[in-house]
Design an enzyme around this catalytic site. Sequence first.
Site, PDB file in Angstrom:
ATOM      1  N   ASP A   9       2.321   2.126 -19.471  1.00 41.46           N
ATOM      2  CA  ASP A   9       1.031   1.791 -18.888  1.00 41.46           C
ATOM      3  C   ASP A   9       0.996   0.283 -18.660  1.00 41.46           C
ATOM      4  O   ASP A   9       1.036  -0.495 -19.621  1.00 41.46           O
ATOM      5  CB  ASP A   9      -0.070   2.224 -19.861  1.00 41.46           C
ATOM      6  N   ILE A  10       0.922  -0.134 -17.414  1.00 42.47           N
ATOM      7  CA  ILE A  10       0.982  -1.560 -17.090  1.00 42.47           C
ATOM      8  C   ILE A  10      -0.143  -2.353 -17.739  1.00 42.47           C
ATOM      9  O   ILE A  10       0.016  -3.530 -18.043  1.00 42.47           O
ATOM     10  CB  ILE A  10       1.017  -1.778 -15.554  1.00 42.47           C
ATOM     11  N   ASN A  23      -6.096  -3.490  -2.919  1.00 40.42           N
ATOM     12  CA  ASN A  23      -6.413  -3.246  -1.516  1.00 40.42           C
ATOM     13  C   ASN A  23      -6.943  -4.542  -0.913  1.00 40.42           C
ATOM     14  O   ASN A  23      -7.201  -5.506  -1.632  1.00 40.42           O
ATOM     15  CB  ASN A  23      -7.407  -2.080  -1.366  1.00 40.42           C
ATOM     16  N   GLY A  31      -5.809   4.356  -8.637  1.00 40.84           N
ATOM     17  CA  GLY A  31      -4.446   4.138  -9.120  1.00 40.84           C
ATOM     18  C   GLY A  31      -4.326   2.935 -10.034  1.00 40.84           C
ATOM     19  O   GLY A  31      -5.155   2.700 -10.916  1.00 40.84           O
ATOM     20  N   VAL A  32      -3.269   2.153  -9.823  1.00 39.97           N
ATOM     21  CA  VAL A  32      -3.004   0.951 -10.623  1.00 39.97           C
ATOM     22  C   VAL A  32      -4.185  -0.012 -10.527  1.00 39.97           C
ATOM     23  O   VAL A  32      -4.628  -0.577 -11.532  1.00 39.97           O
ATOM     24  CB  VAL A  32      -1.699   0.258 -10.159  1.00 39.97           C
ATOM     25  N   ASP A  33      -4.712  -0.188  -9.317  1.00 36.92           N
ATOM     26  CA  ASP A  33      -5.821  -1.109  -9.090  1.00 36.92           C
ATOM     27  C   ASP A  33      -7.033  -0.726  -9.948  1.00 36.92           C
ATOM     28  O   ASP A  33      -7.616  -1.561 -10.642  1.00 36.92           O
ATOM     29  CB  ASP A  33      -6.187  -1.090  -7.604  1.00 36.92           C
ATOM     30  N   GLY A 119       3.349   5.601  -3.682  1.00 36.86           N
ATOM     31  CA  GLY A 119       2.202   6.446  -4.018  1.00 36.86           C
ATOM     32  C   GLY A 119       1.259   6.569  -2.847  1.00 36.86           C
ATOM     33  O   GLY A 119       1.662   6.897  -1.738  1.00 36.86           O
ATOM     34  N   TYR A 121      -0.094   4.601  -0.797  1.00 34.53           N
ATOM     35  CA  TYR A 121       0.172   3.842   0.427  1.00 34.53           C
ATOM     36  C   TYR A 121       1.401   4.345   1.186  1.00 34.53           C
ATOM     37  O   TYR A 121       1.742   3.817   2.230  1.00 34.53           O
ATOM     38  CB  TYR A 121       0.292   2.352   0.125  1.00 34.53           C
TER      39      TYR A 121
END
Length: 164
Positions: A9-10, A23, A31-33, A119, A121
């Site tokens: 997990d980042i 974005n 997602g990650v964002d 993913g 994108y």
Amino acid sequence: MRVTVVRGDITAEQVDAVVNAANNAMRGGGGVDGAIHRVGGPAVLADCRARFPRGLATGDAGWTTGGDLPARWIIHTVGPNRHAGETDRALLVSCYRRCLEVADELGARTVAFPLVGAGVYGWSVEESAGAAREAFDAASTAVEEARFVAFSDAAYEAASAALE
């Protein structure tokens, strides 16, 4: 620069900076964002609004506080959205190059990366990892470790094969 790949997990990485696959609006997302904004807390969004009132261009990068993350900084980069017709691979390479440049400006020596553009994108893990490798091979940076954090076993296997 040492390039490593880990499964995890980042938002939990103990590094100087984490990279957010953001974005253009720079106001959080999925997602990650979304995960980075949720864990980082309201200070991250407040800093995004202050530093990026008009958002950020595709292929560029900028930084904010890490908020409540273990990392001191978040380096936000906007990958090209293949589904929206942004198919220029040079923009994906630029994301990784710009992240290293921002890391150098900050003095960050350890940076955790997601697979930018992979993913939602529409870029494959292999394409994203290949773009990273191209940017890293050409970079003159003081970053000591670029750590790719894969959320799934499949992404970990693909990124490991492409990067190590």
